[in-house]
Design an enzyme around this catalytic site. Structure first.
Site, PDB file in Angstrom:
ATOM      1  N   GLY A  49      -7.270  96.121  15.353  1.00  0.00           N
ATOM      2  CA  GLY A  49      -8.330  96.712  14.538  1.00  0.00           C
ATOM      3  C   GLY A  49      -7.688  97.736  13.608  1.00  0.00           C
ATOM      4  N   ARG A  90       2.592  95.134  11.717  1.00  0.00           N
ATOM      5  CA  ARG A  90       1.571  94.206  11.208  1.00  0.00           C
ATOM      6  C   ARG A  90       1.381  94.496   9.711  1.00  0.00           C
ATOM      7  NH1 ARG A  90      -3.682  93.253  14.665  1.00  0.00           N
ATOM      8  NH2 ARG A  90      -3.529  91.261  13.563  1.00  0.00           N
ATOM      9  N   GLN A 196     -11.765  87.782  19.319  1.00  0.00           N
ATOM     10  CA  GLN A 196     -12.172  89.197  19.322  1.00  0.00           C
ATOM     11  C   GLN A 196     -13.688  89.340  19.491  1.00  0.00           C
ATOM     12  OE1 GLN A 196      -9.990  87.905  17.159  1.00  0.00           O
ATOM     13  NE2 GLN A 196      -8.431  89.378  16.527  1.00  0.00           N
ATOM     14  N   ASP A 237      -9.859  95.011   6.870  1.00  0.00           N
ATOM     15  CA  ASP A 237      -8.474  95.434   7.116  1.00  0.00           C
ATOM     16  C   ASP A 237      -7.855  96.059   5.880  1.00  0.00           C
ATOM     17  OD1 ASP A 237      -9.015  93.152   9.189  1.00  0.00           O
ATOM     18  OD2 ASP A 237      -7.432  94.465   9.946  1.00  0.00           O
TER      19      ASP A 237
HETATM   20  O1  MRU Z   1      -6.271  91.016  14.143  1.00  0.00           O
HETATM   21  P1  MRU Z   1      -7.192  92.169  14.420  1.00  0.00           P
HETATM   22  O2  MRU Z   1      -7.977  92.015  15.675  1.00  0.00           O
HETATM   23  O3  MRU Z   1      -6.463  93.485  14.347  1.00  0.00           O
HETATM   24  O4  MRU Z   1      -8.219  92.132  13.216  1.00  0.00           O
HETATM   25  C1  MRU Z   1      -9.242  93.086  13.180  1.00  0.00           C
HETATM   26  C2  MRU Z   1     -10.229  92.853  12.113  1.00  0.00           C
HETATM   27  O5  MRU Z   1     -10.122  91.948  11.317  1.00  0.00           O
HETATM   28  C3  MRU Z   1     -11.347  93.865  12.004  1.00  0.00           C
HETATM   29  O6  MRU Z   1     -12.500  93.263  11.522  1.00  0.00           O
HETATM   30  C4  MRU Z   1     -10.925  94.980  11.052  1.00  0.00           C
HETATM   31  O7  MRU Z   1      -9.688  95.514  11.435  1.00  0.00           O
HETATM   32  C5  MRU Z   1     -11.915  96.060  10.966  1.00  0.00           C
HETATM   33  S1  MRU Z   1     -11.901  97.076  12.397  1.00  0.00           S
HETATM   34  C6  MRU Z   1     -12.900  98.402  12.165  1.00  0.00           C
END
Ligand code: MRU
Length: 345
Positions: A49, A90, A196, A237
């Site tokens: 996230g 990442r 998720q 993101d």
């Molecule tokens: O790969 P992830 O689980 O880190 O991706 C997370 C997302 O795409 C969320 O929607 C995004 O980070 C917003 S979190 C407030």
């Protein structure tokens, strides 16, 4: 911050992370004391996230300086090495780079004395944590007004307390609407391949007693067409300067479906997620993850050996599909490029 779990907790000499790889079956907490372990936790999605990985990286830098101090080594070198390591974990969520840059800015003005530097860096990391929770609360206040008094709300991925320092961005908007007395029923996309939605969002909403229904990603079109959805709310993101939004793979599909069915598509994102120097979403680096996430389900192979796999973790929704972006400073509407420019002026 549902009050029943803590995604990230700082203990003064260790960082506690709720291990999101094993939720909802196991609630286990990892205790990290060095930046290499923190980088590994981000890369392997113990924590995930956008805002949560930014906050985590900030504490990873504090741990690096703590370790250098214990060994009597110059703290600046340890800080820089850890920053380089964390930056490479990442690529898509800009909050990671935003938090590291902010810590670098603080570090640049600090003395060579390790004890004094450590105290300032720890204060900065705690401020980043606290400000994230405050931003989420503010987004909740602004965004909840967009939702009708009775609404079916679709969300994708997890943009909740688990994805932030607490309360959540998209789920923060939903939490605030529920707290304001609105009757919200959340439809949760399972969010293949990392699940998720199924594993994290459904768990989080159920902990808070917020009514929700889990659907597979491929059901989104049918439930929107059936009139069950009054609004979609997702996190982000990275938001480019023109309002294009990178978020979890499958978000673009939801946005296009919403446009077709005249359902508003809202993005909740703090300013730390907006990258105004990028002209469009085309400039956002999209992470590709291991093929095993697609060929396997919970460790069990579901695809033929040797099959070719494409596994982008994020997609980009063009600004024209976004009805509004909810930030801690208020709600941005079209033209988003102008609204973002004004915000960062
Ligand atoms: O790969 P992830 O689980 O880190 O991706 C997370 C997302 O795409 C969320 O929607 C995004 O980070 C917003 S979190 C407030």
């Amino acid at each position: 911050m549902s009050g029943t779990f803590r995604t990230i907790a700082w203990e003064g000499d260790a960082l506690l992370l709720l291990d999101q790889r094993v939720l909802p079956v196991v609630e286990s907490t990892a205790r990290l004391t060095d930046p290499v372990a923190v980088a590994d936790a981000i890369r392997t999605m113990v924590v995930r996230g956008a805002p949560a990985i930014g906050v985590t990286a900030a504490f990873g830098l504090v741990l690096a300086v703590q370790a250098a101090r214990k060994k009597g080594r110059p703290w600046r070198r340890a800080f820089d090495d850890a920053a380089t390591l964390l930056v490479g974990t990442r690529p898509t969520a800009v909050n990671l780079f935003w938090a590291i840059e902010r810590m670098r800015g603080t570090a640049a003005a600090l003395p060579d004395d390790a004890a004094a530097a450590l105290a300032s860096l720890e204060r900065e990391a705690i401020a980043i944590f606290d400000e994230d929770v405050a931003a989420n609360r503010a987004m909740g206040t602004h965004g909840s007004k967009l939702l009708p008094a009775r609404a079916g709300v679709l969300t994708h991925c997890n943009a909740g307390a688990l994805a932030t320092a607490g309360y959540g961005t998209a789920l923060g908007v939903i939490r605030a609407a529920v707290a304001a007395g609105k009757e919200i029923h959340v439809y949760v996309d399972e969010t293949r391949p990392f699940l998720q939605g199924a594993r994290l969002t459904a768990w989080e909403l159920m902990k808070d007693g917020i009514p929700c229904t889990l659907v597979t990603d491929s059901m989104a079109g049918a439930i929107i067409a059936a009139g069950k959805i009054d609004a979609a709310v997702v996190g982000a993101d990275r938001v480019a300067g023109n309002g294009d939004v990178a978020n979890k793979i499958g978000t673009y599909t939801v946005a296009v479906l919403c446009r077709t069915h005249k359902v508003p598509f809202y993005v909740a994102a703090p300013l730390s997620t907006i990258d105004p120097k990028l002209r469009s979403g085309k400039e956002i680096p999209i992470e590709e993850r291991d093929s095993s996430e697609v060929t396997h389900l919970m460790g069990k192979r579901v695809a033929p050996y040797g099959v070719s796999v494409y596994n982008p973790a994020f997609d980009v929704t063009p600004a024209r599909y976004v009805s509004a972006i909810v930030t801690e400073k208020g709600v941005l509407t079209a033209p988003l490029a102008g609204a973002i420019r004004k915000l960062f002026r």
